[in-house]
Design an enzyme around this catalytic site. Structure first.
Site, PDB file in Angstrom:
ATOM      1  N   GLY A 122      28.887  86.988  -5.416  1.00 21.62           N
ATOM      2  CA  GLY A 122      29.527  85.683  -5.255  1.00 21.62           C
ATOM      3  C   GLY A 122      28.754  84.618  -5.993  1.00 21.62           C
ATOM      4  N   ASN A 176      25.790  87.397  -0.880  1.00 19.54           N
ATOM      5  CA  ASN A 176      26.267  86.043  -0.583  1.00 19.54           C
ATOM      6  C   ASN A 176      27.788  85.901  -0.576  1.00 19.54           C
ATOM      7  OD1 ASN A 176      26.090  82.884  -0.871  1.00 19.54           O
ATOM      8  ND2 ASN A 176      27.306  83.623  -2.598  1.00 19.54           N
ATOM      9  N   TYR A 193      36.719  85.273  10.729  1.00 19.37           N
ATOM     10  CA  TYR A 193      35.567  84.949   9.881  1.00 19.37           C
ATOM     11  C   TYR A 193      34.279  84.926  10.712  1.00 19.37           C
ATOM     12  CZ  TYR A 193      32.432  82.001   7.088  1.00 19.37           C
ATOM     13  OH  TYR A 193      31.350  81.498   6.417  1.00 19.37           O
TER      14      TYR A 193
END
Ligand code: NAP
Length: 264
Positions: A15, A93, A159
């Site tokens: 990422g 990440n 999440y």
């Protein structure tokens, strides 16, 4: 005084094409570390790497690695070792945070978030440990979140589960490679101004900033600066730990405990 020879180190940043990951990649690049930054698409990763080289003068290349693909993750670890000669640090990440109220959440929504954020993290660590063992040392630094491990947020329950799950993984994963001088730690960002956080809009960002004792949202550099410490030689005795970087967002236990920052 630092004993870490950053120029001799090799880092993967998943990422790394934008947001916090790009901030981490730039920071390592400025220290002379060899960086492999990844995103889903080869062309984007290559272009961002070119921009980071331009901005830092560092040794940076890009690779398209979709973290939903286990083989692509294995290839990422092999490629970093081949390009840099060795692999010392994984910054795991990459993450996604699509908003979805529980009542509307489908099995596919859950699978997608867990596949990238949790399974991707686990498989990336698994893929990189053998190369770190060959290097004789290793640092794995996860980007988790305050959401899940510490707080909850309407619309982001899947999440939160993925980010709390990362910490469950961290504690077991820190034990296994410990005899080989490999540590596993996590940074827990609060709300950070990134492209990924732009979706909820400016009113959301303003309200969130007003709830942070230090009076502002985090910047990518605020999070990025915590990572080289956990990746350094100086942090050799720290493993299985978390470092919250949130401007004090998770501190007040009530509104009365909160001193709002003065508005100009
Ligand atoms: P962002 O700006 O949306 O960037 C996400 C990165 O992940 C991009 O580089 C993206 O690359 C990559 N990515 C997305 N899906 C991927 C996939 N399937 N395979 C491989 N890479 C993928 O996000 P951010 O705000 O910087 O967040 C970075 C990390 O910090 C995440 O783990 C997030 O959960 C965590 N975090 C963020 C905040 C915040 O306030 N921003 C707060 C707490 C924690 P491509 O688009 O090029 O594929």
């Amino acid at each position: 005084m630092t004993t870490t020879h950053w120029q001799d180190r090799s880092v993967i940043v998943t990422g790394g094409t934008r947001g916090i990951g790009r901030g981490i990649a730039e920071l390592f690049a400025r220290r002379g570390t060899s960086v492999l930054l990844t995103g889903r698409t080869q062309s984007v990763a290559t272009e961002v790497a070119r921009q980071v080289v331009g901005a830092t003068g560092g040794r940076v290349s890009g690779m398209g690695v979709d973290l939903r693909d286990p083989q692509a993750i294995e290839d990422m670890a092999a490629e970093a070792e081949e390009r840099h000669g060795h692999l010392d640090v994984l910054c795991s990440n990459a993450g996604i945070f699509p908003e979805k109220p529980l009542g509307e959440m489908t099995a596919a929504d859950v699978d997608e978030v867990l596949a990238v954020n949790l399974r991707g993290t686990i498989l990336a660590a698994r893929a990189c440990v053998p190369a770190m063992r060959r290097a004789g040392r290793g640092r794995i630094v996860l980007t988790s979140s305050i959401t899940g491990p510490t707080t909850g947020y309407t619309g982001w329950s899947h999440y939160g589960a993925s980010k709390a799950g990362q910490l469950g993984f961290l504690r077991g994963a820190a034990l296994e490679p410990a005899p080989h001088a490999i540590t596993v730690n996590a940074v827990l960002p609060g709300n950070v101004r990134t492209e990924g956080l732009a979706e909820p809009g400016e009113p959301y960002l303003r309200r969130t900033a007003a709830s942070i004792p230090l009076g502002r949202l985090g910047e990518t550099a605020d999070i990025a600066h915590a990572v080289p410490f956990l990746a350094s030689d100086e942090a050799a005795f720290i493993t299985g730990q978390t470092l919250t970087v949130d401007g004090g967002q998770t501190l007040p236990e009530s509104l009365d405990a909160f001193t709002p920052a003065p508005t100009s």
